[in-house]
Motif scaffolding. Structure first.
Motif, mmCIF file in Angstrom:
data_model
loop_
_atom_site.group_PDB
_atom_site.id
_atom_site.type_symbol
_atom_site.label_atom_id
_atom_site.label_comp_id
_atom_site.label_asym_id
_atom_site.label_seq_id
_atom_site.Cartn_x
_atom_site.Cartn_y
_atom_site.Cartn_z
ATOM 1 N N GLU A 19 -47.539 41.427 61.235
ATOM 2 C CA GLU A 19 -48.352 42.248 61.963
ATOM 3 C C GLU A 19 -49.602 41.484 62.103
ATOM 4 O O GLU A 19 -50.162 41.252 61.058
ATOM 5 C CB GLU A 19 -48.387 43.278 60.708
ATOM 6 N N SER A 20 -49.983 41.120 63.228
ATOM 7 C CA SER A 20 -51.114 40.505 63.639
ATOM 8 C C SER A 20 -51.892 39.848 62.432
ATOM 9 O O SER A 20 -51.170 38.470 62.248
ATOM 10 C CB SER A 20 -52.148 41.414 64.286
ATOM 11 N N ASN A 21 -52.910 40.089 61.944
ATOM 12 C CA ASN A 21 -53.803 39.290 61.082
ATOM 13 C C ASN A 21 -53.460 39.639 59.497
ATOM 14 O O ASN A 21 -54.018 38.903 58.608
ATOM 15 C CB ASN A 21 -55.013 39.362 61.454
ATOM 16 N N LYS A 22 -52.354 40.372 59.123
ATOM 17 C CA LYS A 22 -52.287 40.799 57.884
ATOM 18 C C LYS A 22 -51.259 40.145 57.203
ATOM 19 O O LYS A 22 -50.176 40.076 57.740
ATOM 20 C CB LYS A 22 -52.019 42.317 57.942
ATOM 21 N N VAL A 23 -51.321 39.598 55.898
ATOM 22 C CA VAL A 23 -50.226 38.843 55.366
ATOM 23 C C VAL A 23 -49.876 39.755 54.125
ATOM 24 O O VAL A 23 -50.874 40.041 53.146
ATOM 25 C CB VAL A 23 -50.587 37.331 55.087
ATOM 26 N N ARG A 24 -48.478 40.065 54.005
ATOM 27 C CA ARG A 24 -48.255 40.738 52.741
ATOM 28 C C ARG A 24 -47.284 39.614 51.982
ATOM 29 O O ARG A 24 -46.343 39.007 52.289
ATOM 30 C CB ARG A 24 -47.476 41.915 53.069
ATOM 31 N N PHE A 25 -47.758 39.329 50.682
ATOM 32 C CA PHE A 25 -47.150 38.412 49.836
ATOM 33 C C PHE A 25 -46.831 38.839 48.306
ATOM 34 O O PHE A 25 -47.995 39.566 47.580
ATOM 35 C CB PHE A 25 -48.338 37.489 49.730
ATOM 36 N N TYR A 26 -45.751 38.595 48.008
ATOM 37 C CA TYR A 26 -45.387 38.906 46.783
ATOM 38 C C TYR A 26 -45.085 37.497 45.823
ATOM 39 O O TYR A 26 -44.171 37.018 46.148
ATOM 40 C CB TYR A 26 -44.045 39.758 46.837
ATOM 41 N N ALA A 27 -45.596 37.481 44.647
ATOM 42 C CA ALA A 27 -45.067 36.503 43.860
ATOM 43 C C ALA A 27 -44.693 36.818 42.339
ATOM 44 O O ALA A 27 -45.300 37.908 41.850
ATOM 45 C CB ALA A 27 -46.566 35.849 43.499
ATOM 46 N N CYS A 28 -43.547 36.093 42.089
ATOM 47 C CA CYS A 28 -43.057 36.806 40.717
ATOM 48 C C CYS A 28 -43.982 36.403 39.688
ATOM 49 O O CYS A 28 -44.313 35.113 39.376
ATOM 50 C CB CYS A 28 -41.575 36.326 40.350
ATOM 51 N N GLY A 29 -44.143 37.498 38.869
ATOM 52 C CA GLY A 29 -44.997 37.356 37.722
ATOM 53 C C GLY A 29 -44.452 36.705 36.567
ATOM 54 O O GLY A 29 -43.152 36.414 36.314
ATOM 55 N N LEU A 30 -45.026 36.752 35.286
ATOM 56 C CA LEU A 30 -44.639 36.136 34.082
ATOM 57 C C LEU A 30 -43.702 37.284 33.221
ATOM 58 O O LEU A 30 -44.022 38.411 33.327
ATOM 59 C CB LEU A 30 -45.822 35.833 33.188
#
Ligand code: AMP
Ligand code: ZN
Length: 472
Positions: A19-30
């Motif tokens: 989506e244009s300028n939006k970055v959706r980012f998921y990082a696995c946590g601890l």
């Protein structure tokens, strides 16, 4: 142009958000049953660079990180992540504490570690046990779409029904069978199938954490939490998902299987990024083997957590990094020398440092090219040194660029300042002897003394007010 190495295609690709300028980012946590070890933290440093690079490029970012406090079993290290004990419960029983005591304590310690390493916090922290309803709803969708079976009381994902199962790991069926040889759960139709929901009728009767579900009272498998929380906060398709390389073949492969079979969207995530391991001379570092080093260990040995951050930048994130105390000492020296050179610059500059930098400036462009080339931090560091050496640039502009670069480096460059050092008689004598040697033009002896001081942990700097010592 930002290029990132996508594990899904095994290629460096130009990054473009959905989506244009939006970055959706998921990082696995601890998984919060112990302190994070410096191997885990290498992965969070790499993800921090990724996040900072996205922000540097002007993207509007939403970053989500989970905390695993249920469902991650000890069998992971023995070839089948659906066998063994819950890691968190095992730690609680061993220490005679409640599960909540353990998970609250280690979550808090984890956040302190991230802070000490200047790792930016996610916009959303989410805990697995707070999202059991979302996980159950997701399993219902997977079941309704025909991807599950039940045996021995558990709900399994039937990998034979999912055509893209090998896309991420690029594993052949035989490799997966071999990987899962040990401790295999006999209820599985196929060794690569995995549990979505465990029930108390099966396996360990004394499991502590249990919830009601359509399949009986029980608890979720490990992978479902990430699919449930990612879709809750980022939607059913998003831009980037990351973790350490150990997650490629099982955890992330299974997350993809669950999510794509529930949401019907392919690919579920556009970019998958994985950080290589930190290893201890020939061994991988793991919390389950108790040979792990934490940030506390480093602080006790006289290091600043930022020395470790610097060390991580000396290798590309897709290369293994072998941890030794000598390597960390080297990083400490380099970091402290860099600090002292920047302090010197500050001492020479008068007035405000401009916030705006000239983006056509050679070193700015080189720095941007380095970070945008799949987060090449060793090259970005080299640009910092080239800039410091450059004599065609004014000191004020140098500082202004360094402050800008620190948006990626995260070294707190603006706060760098001279710290006063307690000088004992021995140090005082060496400093005096060096002064005399310099006066007599005995530069060989003066250099020798500089090196003796360095071995003792001090840098000597000649200022208009005379020589000054700074601790490395
Ligand atoms: P865990 O707590 O096991 O879920 O691990 C947390 C994160 O650390 C995951 O992204 C793992 O892939 C990563 N990780 C585990 N061990 C190492 C290591 N030795 N070096 C780098 N990353 C690691
Ligand atoms: Zn995950």
């Amino acid at each position: 142009m930002l290029k990132l190495f996508n594990t899904l295609t095994r290629k460096k690709e130009e990054f473009k958000p959905i989506e244009s300028n939006k970055v959706r980012f998921y990082a696995c946590g601890l998984t919060v049953y112990n302190y994070a070890h410096i191997g885990n933290l290498r992965t969070y440093i790499f993800e921090d660079v990724l996040k900072r690079v996205l922000l540097f490029n002007g993207y509007d970012l939403k970053h989500v990180m989970n905390i695993t406090d249920v469902g991650h079993l000890t069998g992971e290290n023995l070839g089948d992540a659906d066998t063994g004990e819950d890691k968190v419960e095992k730690a609680a029983k061993k220490l005679g504490k409640t599960v909540k005591d353990i998970t609250d304590f280690y979550t808090n310690e984890f956040k302190k570690d991230l802070n000490s390493l200047n790792i930016l916090f996610p916009d959303i922290w989410c805990k697995a046990t707070d999202h059991i309803t979302e996980m159950i709803d997701l399993i219902k969708r997977i079941e309704a779409n025909g991807f599950t079976y039940q045996t021995g009381g558990n709900v399994y994902f039937d990998t034979s029904k999912f055509e893209h199962y090998s896309d991420l790991g690029k594993l052949k069926l035989d490799d997966q069978k071999a990987g899962a040889r040990v401790n295999i759960d006999k209820n599985k139709k196929n060794p690569r199938d995995f549990v979505l929901w465990f029930t108390e009728s099966e396996k360990f009767k004394d499991h502590l954490m249990k919830w009601d579900s359509p399949w009986g009272r029980g608890w979720p498998g490990w992978h479902i939490e990430c699919s449930a929380m990612a879709s809750k906060y980022l939607g059913e398709q998003f831009d980037i998902h990351s973790g350490g390389i150990d997650h490629i073949n099982v955890h992330h492969t299974n997350e993809i299987a669950q999510s794509e079979s529930a949401f019907g969207k392919h690919p579920w995530v556009k970019f998958w990024l994985h950080g290589e391991f930190l290893v201890l001379e020939k061994e991988k570092m793991s919390k389950s083997l108790s040979n792990f080093i934490t940030i506390r260990t480093l602080i006790d040995r006289g290091f600043d957590p930022l020395h470790y951050r610097y060390l991580c930048f000396t290798a590309h994130y897709r290369k293994q990094l072998v941890f030794t105390e000598e390597a960390l000492l080297g990083a400490k020296q380099s970091f402290e020398i860099l600090k002292s050179r920047i302090i010197n610059l500050k001492n020479e500059v008068q007035g405000e440092i401009p916030i705006e930098v000239n983006e056509d400036q050679k070193y700015y462009k080189e720095f941007l090219t380095a970070i945008n080339d799949d987060l090449n931090m060793p090259r970005a560091l080299a640009v910092v040194y080239d800039l410091l050496k450059a004599n065609q640039i004014e000191n004020k502009e140098k500082l202004s660029l360094l402050y800008k670069f620190d948006e990626i480096l995260g070294f707190n460059i603006k706060d760098f300042k001279e710290e006063s050092v307690q000088v004992d008689e021995e140090l005082e004598r060496l400093v005096q002897e060096r002064q005399t040697a310099r006066k007599n033009k005995d530069f060989k002896r003066a250099d020798e003394i500089r090196n003796i001081l360095k071995d003792k942990g001090y840098i000597i700097k000649d200022t208009p007010e005379g020589p000054k010592l700074q601790q490395i």
